[in-house]
Write a protein that holds these residues in place. Structure first.
Motif, PDB file in Angstrom:
ATOM      1  N   PHE A   1      44.164   8.284  -6.750  1.00 25.52           N
ATOM      2  CA  PHE A   1      45.307   8.974  -6.165  1.00 25.52           C
ATOM      3  C   PHE A   1      45.088   9.072  -4.659  1.00 25.52           C
ATOM      4  O   PHE A   1      43.958   9.074  -4.175  1.00 25.52           O
ATOM      5  N   THR A   2      46.175   9.122  -3.901  1.00 24.58           N
ATOM      6  CA  THR A   2      46.076   9.140  -2.441  1.00 24.58           C
ATOM      7  C   THR A   2      45.833  10.557  -1.929  1.00 24.58           C
ATOM      8  O   THR A   2      46.173  11.550  -2.582  1.00 24.58           O
ATOM      9  N   ILE A   3      45.265  10.626  -0.726  1.00 31.11           N
ATOM     10  CA  ILE A   3      44.889  11.902  -0.115  1.00 31.11           C
ATOM     11  C   ILE A   3      45.221  11.864   1.367  1.00 31.11           C
ATOM     12  O   ILE A   3      44.917  10.890   2.056  1.00 31.11           O
ATOM     13  N   ALA A   4      45.848  12.927   1.853  1.00 28.75           N
ATOM     14  CA  ALA A   4      46.178  13.017   3.276  1.00 28.75           C
ATOM     15  C   ALA A   4      45.697  14.346   3.832  1.00 28.75           C
ATOM     16  O   ALA A   4      45.912  15.393   3.216  1.00 28.75           O
ATOM     17  N   ALA A   5      45.049  14.308   4.985  1.00 36.06           N
ATOM     18  CA  ALA A   5      44.653  15.540   5.674  1.00 36.06           C
ATOM     19  C   ALA A   5      45.825  16.032   6.517  1.00 36.06           C
ATOM     20  O   ALA A   5      46.433  15.261   7.261  1.00 36.06           O
ATOM     21  N   ARG A   6      46.130  17.312   6.393  1.00 34.56           N
ATOM     22  CA  ARG A   6      47.216  17.909   7.180  1.00 34.56           C
ATOM     23  C   ARG A   6      46.632  18.980   8.085  1.00 34.56           C
ATOM     24  O   ARG A   6      45.975  19.904   7.628  1.00 34.56           O
ATOM     25  N   GLY A   7      46.834  18.831   9.390  1.00 32.36           N
ATOM     26  CA  GLY A   7      46.343  19.822  10.332  1.00 32.36           C
ATOM     27  C   GLY A   7      47.346  20.937  10.503  1.00 32.36           C
ATOM     28  O   GLY A   7      47.512  21.779   9.632  1.00 32.36           O
TER      29      GLY A   7
ATOM     30  N   VAL B   1      55.679  13.580  12.926  1.00 33.44           N
ATOM     31  CA  VAL B   1      57.145  13.571  12.976  1.00 33.44           C
ATOM     32  C   VAL B   1      57.778  12.577  12.017  1.00 33.44           C
ATOM     33  O   VAL B   1      59.006  12.527  11.897  1.00 33.44           O
ATOM     34  N   ARG B   2      56.954  11.773  11.312  1.00 30.74           N
ATOM     35  CA  ARG B   2      57.510  10.781  10.394  1.00 30.74           C
ATOM     36  C   ARG B   2      56.779  10.792   9.049  1.00 30.74           C
ATOM     37  O   ARG B   2      56.621   9.760   8.420  1.00 30.74           O
ATOM     38  N   GLY B   3      56.312  11.955   8.626  1.00 36.21           N
ATOM     39  CA  GLY B   3      55.655  12.055   7.326  1.00 36.21           C
ATOM     40  C   GLY B   3      54.256  11.488   7.288  1.00 36.21           C
ATOM     41  O   GLY B   3      53.718  11.236   6.200  1.00 36.21           O
ATOM     42  N   GLN B   4      53.616  11.309   8.458  1.00 35.43           N
ATOM     43  CA  GLN B   4      52.301  10.669   8.490  1.00 35.43           C
ATOM     44  C   GLN B   4      51.217  11.477   7.779  1.00 35.43           C
ATOM     45  O   GLN B   4      50.217  10.909   7.341  1.00 35.43           O
ATOM     46  N   ALA B   5      51.386  12.780   7.657  1.00 39.65           N
ATOM     47  CA  ALA B   5      50.372  13.610   7.003  1.00 39.65           C
ATOM     48  C   ALA B   5      50.780  13.993   5.580  1.00 39.65           C
ATOM     49  O   ALA B   5      50.293  14.981   5.032  1.00 39.65           O
ATOM     50  N   MET B   6      51.659  13.210   4.986  1.00 41.23           N
ATOM     51  CA  MET B   6      52.105  13.481   3.618  1.00 41.23           C
ATOM     52  C   MET B   6      51.473  12.483   2.646  1.00 41.23           C
ATOM     53  O   MET B   6      50.973  11.433   3.053  1.00 41.23           O
ATOM     54  N   ALA B   7      51.488  12.837   1.367  1.00 42.32           N
ATOM     55  CA  ALA B   7      50.897  11.977   0.332  1.00 42.32           C
ATOM     56  C   ALA B   7      51.769  12.058  -0.913  1.00 42.32           C
ATOM     57  O   ALA B   7      51.548  12.890  -1.791  1.00 42.32           O
ATOM     58  N   ARG B   8      52.762  11.196  -0.989  1.00 46.62           N
ATOM     59  CA  ARG B   8      53.684  11.219  -2.116  1.00 46.62           C
ATOM     60  C   ARG B   8      52.923  10.939  -3.420  1.00 46.62           C
ATOM     61  O   ARG B   8      52.275   9.906  -3.578  1.00 46.62           O
TER      62      ARG B   8
END
Length: 507
Positions: A85-91, A96-103
């Protein structure tokens, strides 16, 4: 515009199925994260939004780590799955374009580490230099406060300080000091990183250097920053600060380039001024000319003005000479003499001049920003086709347009960040703000700019990039693409990290 999504419950089922496949396949999996891994509506809503307010990608869950070990455990669990599964770090959520999201994956809320993370520690000595060890989850405004208490500060900043250290170092981190000291990524001595394999590694220019250079400007593709060692210098106490108006682009750009070629100023930025309301707003914190009506008349004649923001630092040692030095500096410039906005403020007031925008009201707007690096050799063409021709037609009153030069020799090309291949290049930040249902109009405008550059052969590079296809990413990285692919294979071979960038998971 966001695409249709499965419901949160459907995505949670997919996440659980992925986890069960790991167990059935007999692979070692441990995911004992208790209530730190959540999928309640509040957690999902926060992780499905960002400052851009354009994309809304729904994750299966959100991790609120109590320690670095929690992040390592999460990544290892994914890495050991047959279907990771994918993982994204969110600060602080300022993509501004969903770069820190992980659908359909897991978002790691790094702010949860602020209670038990690395914190901010100032160390060093006068012979070897001073530095701050800073948790990746810490905001730059807190780094400023903590280091100023010790009489020091970092040398390179972003204009807005309510951003996390890990977030800006994953991009580059630029502001008006970057011409002199380079971007923030050029002022890092050491990093602690968790790779896409769940491995904890310390790296620097001399230790695990491939990871070090990959991470800096790496858009979160190769690891999650948990600590950064930041270069410090003695902090100034006050600044002389002016904004100067220009009606002629060639003089405006020539003066900016003259300023960044020497060591006289400490900060240089430029603005594209599209209406008189902008200069009127400056009056709230600058001593300004009384003839605002003349500025209005100048706008009617010119349609567009340019401005240079110039700062020189000083302290008790230089307080007696700063006025003379500053006036000497201004005499070399070709601004319109009767339009000079000036002030003298504490350094904290200057560096923290952009107030916290994380208010509920601000989050109702969309921010379809476009950030570009433009080669110096084509800025006259770019001004004629974009700044002077297209921007005035947009008729925006609540947006900010920043335009200033940077020195290529202050960037380390071994890092993952991409810039034009010229000694001097300009950055343009079109910081649009629109109603949430009006972002498509701005996006169409941004695309017109990109099409103009493509047709005119102006080889711009996107900063804070957003592309929809691997072909565009390949073009963006150019000669670096093979190195980027190699680094991905070394540090995140299963493509787990930062899926919202859409680099390795786009068509």
């Amino acid at each position: 515009m966001a695409n249709p999504h499965p419901t949160p419950s459907q995505i949670s089922i997919l996440f659980i199925l992925s986890y069960l496949i790991c167990i059935i396949s007999g692979q070692p999996v441990s995911l004992d994260l208790g209530n730190r891994l959540r999928n309640d509506s509040n957690a999902i809503k926060l992780a499905s939004n960002d400052y851009g307010n354009i994309f809304h990608e729904i994750p299966a869950g959100v991790l609120y780590p109590s320690s670095i070990s929690d992040i390592m455990e999460l990544i290892k669990s994914s890495y050991n799955c047959s279907i990771p599964f994918t993982i994204a770090a969110r600060g602080n959520g300022h993509s501004v374009r969903g770069q820190a999201m992980a659908r359909g994956g897991v978002v790691v809320d790094m702010s949860a580490l602020s209670k038990n993370g690395s914190g901010i520690r100032v160390s060093g000595d006068s012979s070897s230099g001073f530095y701050a060890d800073v948790g990746g989850e810490e905001m730059w405004i807190d780094v400023l406060r903590a280091t100023m208490e010790k009489g020091f500060s970092p040398v390179s900043w972003t204009d807005y300080l309510y951003l996390t250290v890990g977030g800006t170092l994953s991009n580059a981190g630029i502001s008006g000091q970057a011409f002199l000291h380079g971007p923030q990524i050029n002022n890092v001595l050491e990093l602690d990183v968790i790779t896409g394999k769940g491995e904890f590694m310390t790296c620097s220019r001399d230790k695990n250097s491939e990871l070090f250079f990959a991470i800096l400007g790496g858009l979160g593709q190769f690891g999650i920053i948990t600590r950064a060692r930041i270069v410090l210098d003695k902090a100034p106490t006050r600044v002389k600060w002016v904004r100067l108006l220009y009606s002629d682009f060639s003089m405006f750009s020539r003066d900016q380039e003259r300023l960044i070629s020497g060591n006289a100023p400490n900060f240089v930025e430029g603005f594209i001024v599209t209406n008189e309301n902008v200069t009127n707003e400056w009056r709230s914190f600058f001593s300004s000319p009384s003839n605002q009506s003349d500025i209005v008349s100048l706008f009617k004649k010119q349609g567009l003005l340019y401005a240079i923001e110039l700062v020189k630092y000083y302290d008790n040692r230089t307080v007696k000479t700063i006025d003379k030095e500053f006036q000497t500096l201004l005499k070399e410039l070709n601004f319109i003499p009767r339009f000079i906005f000036s002030t003298d403020v504490p350094i904290m007031d200057f560096l923290g001049r952009v107030s916290n925008s994380d208010s509920p009201d601000g989050q109702l707007d969309a921010h379809p920003w476009l950030n570009l690096f433009i080669p110096k050799s084509r800025i006259t063409d770019f001004n004629a086709g974009v700044l002077a021709e297209m921007l005035p037609r947009l008729n925006e009153t609540s947006s900010l347009f920043i335009f200033y030069p940077l020195n290529k020799n202050k960037w380390d090309d071994r890092m993952s960040a991409v810039t034009p291949d010229e000694d001097i290049f300009y950055t343009l930040a079109l910081l649009h703000s629109s109603p949430s249902n009006g972002s498509q109009i701005i996006d169409n405008f941004n695309n017109q700019i990109l099409r103009f550059c493509e047709k005119a052969g102006i080889k711009v590079r996107q900063y804070l990039p957003y592309y929809k296809s691997k072909a565009h990413w390949t073009k963006h990285y150019g000669s670096k693409w093979n190195r980027i692919q190699h680094r991905k294979s070394l540090f995140d071979p299963k493509f787990i990290l930062s899926p919202g960038q859409r680099i390795f998971n786009s068509a």
